[in-house]
Write a protein that holds these residues in place. Sequence first.
Motif, mmCIF file in Angstrom:
data_model
loop_
_atom_site.group_PDB
_atom_site.id
_atom_site.type_symbol
_atom_site.label_atom_id
_atom_site.label_comp_id
_atom_site.label_asym_id
_atom_site.label_seq_id
_atom_site.Cartn_x
_atom_site.Cartn_y
_atom_site.Cartn_z
ATOM 1 N N SER A 185 -18.571 43.873 -85.627
ATOM 2 C CA SER A 185 -19.645 43.701 -84.641
ATOM 3 C C SER A 185 -19.348 42.590 -83.644
ATOM 4 N N ASN A 211 -24.210 46.002 -79.249
ATOM 5 C CA ASN A 211 -25.463 46.156 -79.992
ATOM 6 C C ASN A 211 -25.232 46.453 -81.478
ATOM 7 N N ARG A 243 -20.644 48.807 -74.835
ATOM 8 C CA ARG A 243 -22.090 48.561 -74.889
ATOM 9 C C ARG A 243 -22.638 48.829 -76.286
ATOM 10 N N ASN A 244 -22.168 49.889 -76.902
ATOM 11 C CA ASN A 244 -22.611 50.179 -78.269
ATOM 12 C C ASN A 244 -22.203 49.069 -79.229
ATOM 13 N N GLY A 294 -25.069 54.582 -81.513
ATOM 14 C CA GLY A 294 -25.532 54.394 -80.144
ATOM 15 C C GLY A 294 -25.234 55.631 -79.319
#
Length: 289
Positions: free
Chosen positions: A285, A155, A151-152, A128
């Motif tokens: 994740s 995602n 934020r990365n 990202g």
Amino acid sequence: MLYLIGLGLGDVKDITVKGMEIIKKCSRVYLEAYTSILTVGKEALEEFYGRELILADREMVEQEAEEILKDADVADVAFLVVGDPFGATTHSDLVLRAVKAGISYRVIHNASIMNAVGCCGLQLYNFGETVSVVFWTDTWKPESFYDKIKRNRLNGMHTLCLLDIKVKEQSVENLIKGRKIYEPPRYMSVNQASEQLLEIIQNRRGQSEELAISEDTICVGLSRVGAEDQKILAGPLKEMASAELGGPLHSMIISGHLHPLEIDMLKLFAVSEASFENLKMTDSSTFTS
């Protein structure tokens, strides 16, 4: 014409044949000396290129660009950049100044840390936004880079962290008094970046915030990428705080969602045999509290 020439990441021999040919014909050759460093010094470059190099520090590039561009409309001038010429926004500004002055330009690309980090086994298309991690001071401890990592991670993306470089920096006292006395160069290590991240984790945990990363998040430390003695270590963030990666330059990656093939590659660089024992496929994740 103004030529912006990438030097690659390792030593004098990483320049492209095209870049070398252009250097030899230019009337002046500048070496940008503040966004990155090679493993060799200016003298070694001069000997290999057979040309005298003019050091261009941040002050010259950002405040005295007209000196670099002088006569570039009637002669060839080269501006050498470690890595790729567009790895720093400052160089875009130089191009814009050249165009405004009616000077043509040409870019000779080369390897950059932005793509060379693939050497650790993480897939480049799974990265990202890249973040910069700056040196903290006693009175200034920004955490904005953590929010970008968050934020990365949301995602499932990996985050490349470019670690701070302090070259030809003035102390606050010398800056206020207008004295051009500069501090010794400093290059942030993976250890220092990890310690700052661990402190942010403690701060955010104390605020009962859902965490983007934890002490057990798999990270990768890289040093001197492209050099013969490059080193890569992978393991939990808490282990990276004490991992030995040697001299500069260092970079760091915070993992996102890890594909099984990526995990197998990272295990080749494990800090210790136990580094990946407790890794769950969902850990990389999913936010942890």
